[in-house]
Motif scaffolding. Structure first.
Motif, PDB file in Angstrom:
ATOM      1  N   HIS A 290       0.208  12.582  -9.232  1.00 52.57           N
ATOM      2  CA  HIS A 290      -1.070  13.222  -8.894  1.00 52.57           C
ATOM      3  C   HIS A 290      -1.256  14.553  -9.613  1.00 52.57           C
ATOM      4  O   HIS A 290      -2.336  14.846 -10.159  1.00 52.57           O
ATOM      5  CB  HIS A 290      -1.167  13.427  -7.369  1.00 52.57           C
ATOM      6  CG  HIS A 290      -2.484  13.966  -6.939  1.00 52.57           C
ATOM      7  ND1 HIS A 290      -2.733  15.334  -6.825  1.00 52.57           N
ATOM      8  CD2 HIS A 290      -3.653  13.338  -6.618  1.00 52.57           C
ATOM      9  CE1 HIS A 290      -3.992  15.518  -6.451  1.00 52.57           C
ATOM     10  NE2 HIS A 290      -4.571  14.313  -6.307  1.00 52.57           N
TER      11      HIS A 290
ATOM     12  N   LYS B 297       0.832  -1.207   0.000  1.00 49.99           N
ATOM     13  CA  LYS B 297       0.000   0.000   0.000  1.00 49.99           C
ATOM     14  C   LYS B 297       0.863   1.252   0.000  1.00 49.99           C
ATOM     15  O   LYS B 297       0.567   2.227  -0.697  1.00 49.99           O
ATOM     16  CB  LYS B 297      -0.926   0.005   1.211  1.00 49.99           C
ATOM     17  CG  LYS B 297      -1.970   1.124   1.176  1.00 49.99           C
ATOM     18  CD  LYS B 297      -2.929   1.019   2.330  1.00 49.99           C
ATOM     19  CE  LYS B 297      -4.052   2.048   2.202  1.00 49.99           C
ATOM     20  NZ  LYS B 297      -3.575   3.421   1.957  1.00 49.99           N
ATOM     21  N   ASN B 298       1.950   1.241   0.747  1.00 47.41           N
ATOM     22  CA  ASN B 298       2.846   2.401   0.788  1.00 47.41           C
ATOM     23  C   ASN B 298       3.456   2.668  -0.586  1.00 47.41           C
ATOM     24  O   ASN B 298       3.600   3.820  -0.999  1.00 47.41           O
ATOM     25  CB  ASN B 298       3.956   2.176   1.814  1.00 47.41           C
ATOM     26  CG  ASN B 298       3.407   2.182   3.237  1.00 47.41           C
ATOM     27  OD1 ASN B 298       2.288   2.661   3.483  1.00 47.41           O
ATOM     28  ND2 ASN B 298       4.194   1.648   4.186  1.00 47.41           N
TER      29      ASN B 298
ATOM     30  N   CYS C  92      -6.938  -0.944  -1.993  1.00 52.07           N
ATOM     31  CA  CYS C  92      -5.971  -1.971  -1.608  1.00 52.07           C
ATOM     32  C   CYS C  92      -6.597  -2.937  -0.609  1.00 52.07           C
ATOM     33  O   CYS C  92      -7.244  -2.498   0.356  1.00 52.07           O
ATOM     34  CB  CYS C  92      -4.726  -1.339  -0.983  1.00 52.07           C
ATOM     35  SG  CYS C  92      -3.759  -0.371  -2.146  1.00 52.07           S
TER      36      CYS C  92
ATOM     37  N   ASP D  86       0.741   4.202  -2.812  1.00 51.80           N
ATOM     38  CA  ASP D  86       0.475   5.595  -2.403  1.00 51.80           C
ATOM     39  C   ASP D  86       1.594   6.523  -2.865  1.00 51.80           C
ATOM     40  O   ASP D  86       1.346   7.654  -3.323  1.00 51.80           O
ATOM     41  CB  ASP D  86       0.326   5.681  -0.886  1.00 51.80           C
ATOM     42  CG  ASP D  86      -0.976   5.043  -0.401  1.00 51.80           C
ATOM     43  OD1 ASP D  86      -1.889   4.868  -1.245  1.00 51.80           O
ATOM     44  OD2 ASP D  86      -1.074   4.701   0.790  1.00 51.80           O
ATOM     45  N   LYS D  87       2.845   6.083  -2.781  1.00 49.49           N
ATOM     46  CA  LYS D  87       3.988   6.887  -3.200  1.00 49.49           C
ATOM     47  C   LYS D  87       3.931   7.162  -4.702  1.00 49.49           C
ATOM     48  O   LYS D  87       4.149   8.301  -5.149  1.00 49.49           O
ATOM     49  CB  LYS D  87       5.283   6.162  -2.835  1.00 49.49           C
ATOM     50  CG  LYS D  87       6.545   6.937  -3.221  1.00 49.49           C
ATOM     51  CD  LYS D  87       7.796   6.157  -2.844  1.00 49.49           C
ATOM     52  CE  LYS D  87       9.052   6.890  -3.300  1.00 49.49           C
ATOM     53  NZ  LYS D  87      10.289   6.145  -2.956  1.00 49.49           N
TER      54      LYS D  87
ATOM     55  N   VAL E 126      -7.947   4.494  -5.247  1.00 50.82           N
ATOM     56  CA  VAL E 126      -7.061   3.414  -4.776  1.00 50.82           C
ATOM     57  C   VAL E 126      -7.874   2.462  -3.900  1.00 50.82           C
ATOM     58  O   VAL E 126      -8.546   2.900  -2.964  1.00 50.82           O
ATOM     59  CB  VAL E 126      -5.858   3.972  -3.991  1.00 50.82           C
ATOM     60  CG1 VAL E 126      -4.985   2.815  -3.463  1.00 50.82           C
ATOM     61  CG2 VAL E 126      -5.029   4.912  -4.864  1.00 50.82           C
TER      62      VAL E 126
END
Length: 707
Positions: free
Chosen positions: A575, A564-565, A589, A568-569, A587
């Motif tokens: 973005h 997940k990290n 997850c 997200d990164k 997203v």
């Protein structure tokens, strides 16, 4: 039916059964028809005896005697014709239909004349229940009888001697061991039959034993039946094994039932009929039906016994072939199959040499693929006359037989030099796919018909197995050629792509350098040109880095990463660009997935690459959804979905090809590099797309990487 007609009816049953077995095999073949008529004539003799013995009047007995005599007389006629064409034609006399008609017309007229001038003396034998039979006192006969008797006997003897002479002539011409054995048996058997018939008659007459002719002829008819049975069973005069077993079982059981009928049913039927006041024929019929029902289980046992008694060697070899066929069915490796075939034939047949030739479709020649003790390196052309003969003949061919047709053939001479004795054709769909060559036996014996029959069946199984193996080899070769072609195509596209991507920047750099060499350029222009050169150099450097990532991806360094990290990164990095194009990012997850064993840097590179592709597919805005989950195959799946333009069906197979692109400024390496990274991480990249509705890329990764 009288008890003393049992030998006649048993002999009739055996002869008639064998005759129709021979005819049913190939009723159009002259040899079969003549052998049928020859054996059938003895069956006519037997039925004539049967009628005579069971006759209640002299008139019926006389008819039976003449039927029997006619059968015996014509047996010599059919034998002479048969001997002229079996096993091979030695005379052209019977080529003309007119001569054939004349040949049979003369004996018919002669027999008619004999019957009209000779009276057959019959007598009632009191000690055998007053049955009619031939008068055994030769001296007590009129002169017309002696003339007719001598003429008839001379006719039969002359025809028989000419027939034996024909067989002896054939014996000198024939070289194949099987045909020699057949001819020797016929000559010996028929000679012994004639001598035995004369011997028992003369012994009875000169020694005045007083034995009725009933005993002598009954014994003689049984011996003749046994002669024909052995001739067909042991020597296979006309290659008819596949229907023999059923025929033998039939006449063995027929003989048993006939004996039971005479010895049991007849008396039992009369006894029950007297007590129940029913007709004995009804009781006999019911008893026969009962015996037929009870005898059904004996059929298989009889057939099994026939195989074991008459075909013991064949039975054993047949079992070995069936076992070997199981190996052939389960194997498609051409080298293994051919090696095992050679080993099997060498062991089971005890031959000195074995060689397998298969057709090379490229040069259209038959070449050795496996062999034992065979050292010649010759090849046989597909158009050679020998191969055409093998294609037409289809059956196993003895070299001696082949030599009689192609004595001057170079191939035949080579085979003789190599001491080859038998050729097994390997046919598939009426084409000769190959041949198996067998050398002489260690025992120095020839090939029996039962061995040839089994080897014919064996060659069919082998042909099917080899065809499958050859097709498998051809398929593998086609796949190798296709793979090689695809590599060359890919290399060509790769070279063209590299040339294109390098040539453009080099063109700009070259033109800019030429401009800088001019003295009248002001400083501002010089700076702009220098900027162009730096941009193109950077572009080249970026291209080279991307190409190296595709061609030589760096070795991944696996460690536990939070999936997940990482997602997200990557979302944070793209973005701003997504917002400018009004693209909504979602997203989703799976909370159950906490960590993954992977290379974080390469996984981030892969995700960013696919996310940027999704953004470029939605220039007018849309939605990008990133989903992570566990698949049914216990792998982590990361999906990047977009609602963009989609991928047209025409280019779906090409999008992972290097340098393939639909973008004006694209290098065509983005998805190629992404696919290589996914593979480098132990996973794979796939996609689904509907043109005009969007695309989803799926990354499949193992939860735990196996080092």
């Amino acid at each position: 039916m009288n008890y003393y007609s049992i030998p006649s009816i048993i002999a009739f049953t055996i002869n008639l059964s064998i005759a129709f077995i021979v005819l049913s095999h190939n009723f159009k073949k002259t040899e079969n028809i003549l052998l049928f008529l020859y054996i059938f004539s003895f069956a006519v003799w037997d039925i004539g005896d049967f009628i005579m013995i069971n006759s209640k009047t002299h008139y019926l007995a006389d008819i039976g005697a003449k039927i029997g005599l006619a059968g015996f007389f014509f047996s010599s006629v059919f034998f002479l014709h048969f001997s002229a064409i079996f096993p091979r034609k030695i005379s052209n006399f019977f080529n003309s239909k007119k001569r054939v008609v004349l040949f049979y017309l003369l004996p018919t007229l002669f027999l008619t004349f004999v019957f009209s001038s000779m009276e057959i003396r019959l007598e009632k034998i009191k000690e055998f229940g007053n049955i009619y039979y031939y008068h055994h006192v030769v001296a007590d006969q009129p002169l017309s009888f002696y003339i007719s008797y001598i003429a008839l006997s001379s006719f039969i003897l002359i025809f028989s001697l000419i027939g034996i002479s024909n067989l002896i002539s054939s014996l000198k011409r024939i070289n194949t061991a099987r045909e020699k054995t057949q001819i020797k048996y016929l000559i010996t058997g028929i000679t012994l039959m004639v001598l035995f018939g004369l011997g028992i008659d003369l012994t009875n007459h000169f020694l005045k034993l007083g034995l009725p002719l009933l005993y002598l002829f009954s014994t003689y008819s049984i011996l003749i039946s046994l002669f024909f049975a052995i001739a067909v069973l042991r020597l296979h005069l006309l290659d008819i094994y596949f229907i023999i077993r059923g025929g033998i079982s039939y006449f063995i059981l027929s003989g048993i039932v006939m004996a039971i009928y005479v010895l049991l049913i007849k008396n039992l039927g009369e006894m029950i009929g007297k007590k129940t006041h029913e007709g004995s024929i009804i009781v006999e019929s019911l008893l026969i039906i009962l015996i037929v029902i009870l005898s059904r289980p004996l059929v298989k046992a009889t057939e099994y016994g026939v195989d074991r008694i008459f075909y013991r060697g064949r039975y054993s070899l047949k079992r070995k072939i069936e076992e070997f066929y199981e190996f052939l069915v389960d194997n498609i490796n051409l080298n293994e199959i051919t090696t095992e075939i050679v080993s099997f034939l060498k062991k089971q047949l005890n031959v000195k040499k074995v060689a397998i030739f298969l057709l090379n479709k490229k040069n259209k020649k038959y070449e050795i693929v496996s062999s034992f003790n065979f050292y010649s390196e010759f090849k046989i052309s597909n158009s050679d006359q020998i191969m055409n003969f093998i294609k037409k003949y289809r059956l196993p061919i003895e070299i001696e037989f082949l030599k009689s047709f192609y004595e001057k053939s170079q191939i035949v001479q080579l085979l003789f030099k190599e001491e080859i004795s038998l050729i097994l054709p390997l046919l598939h769909k009426d084409q000769v796919e190959g041949i198996i060559l067998l050398g002489n036996k260690l025992s120095k014996k020839g090939w029996s018909q039962k061995e040839l029959d089994l080897l014919f069946l064996f060659s069919k199984h082998v042909s099917a197995a080899l065809s499958r193996a050859v097709m498998a080899e051809e398929l593998k070769e086609a796949e190798r050629i296709m793979a090689r072609s695809q590599k060359l195509i890919a290399l060509g596209e790769l070279s063209a792509g590299i040339a294109h991507e390098i040539r453009n920047p080099l063109g700009i750099i070259s033109a800019s350098a030429e401009t800088l060499q001019k003295n009248h350029i002001n400083s501002k222009t010089r700076k702009e040109i220098s900027k162009f050169i730096l941009e193109e150099v950077n572009r080249l450097n970026k291209f080279i880095n991307n190409f190296l990532s595709f061609a030589r991806p760096s070795k991944p360094h696996f460690s536990l990463c939070n999936i997940k990290n990482i997602i997200d990164k990557c979302v944070a990095l793209i973005h701003d660009r997504a917002s400018k194009q009004k693209i909504k990012i979602v997203v989703d997850c799976d909370p159950k997935i906490s960590s993954i064993n992977s290379d974080q840097h390469q996984l981030e590179q892969l995700l960013i690459n696919l996310m940027l592709n999704a953004i470029e597919a939605m220039p007018d805005g849309g939605e990008m959804k990133i989903v992570s989950r566990v698949s049914e195959k216990n792998k982590i799946v990361i999906e990047i979905r977009d609602t963009g333009c989609g991928i047209s069906p025409e280019i779906k197979e090409k999008i992972f090809n290097p340098f393939f692109t639909t973008k004006e400024k694209g290098t065509g390496l983005g998805l190629s590099v992404a696919s290589r990274i996914a593979q480098n991480l132990g996973g794979m990249l796939s996609f689904d797309s509907i043109e005009g509705k969007g695309t989803v890329f799926r990354i499949y990764l193992p939860i735990k990487h196996e080092h």
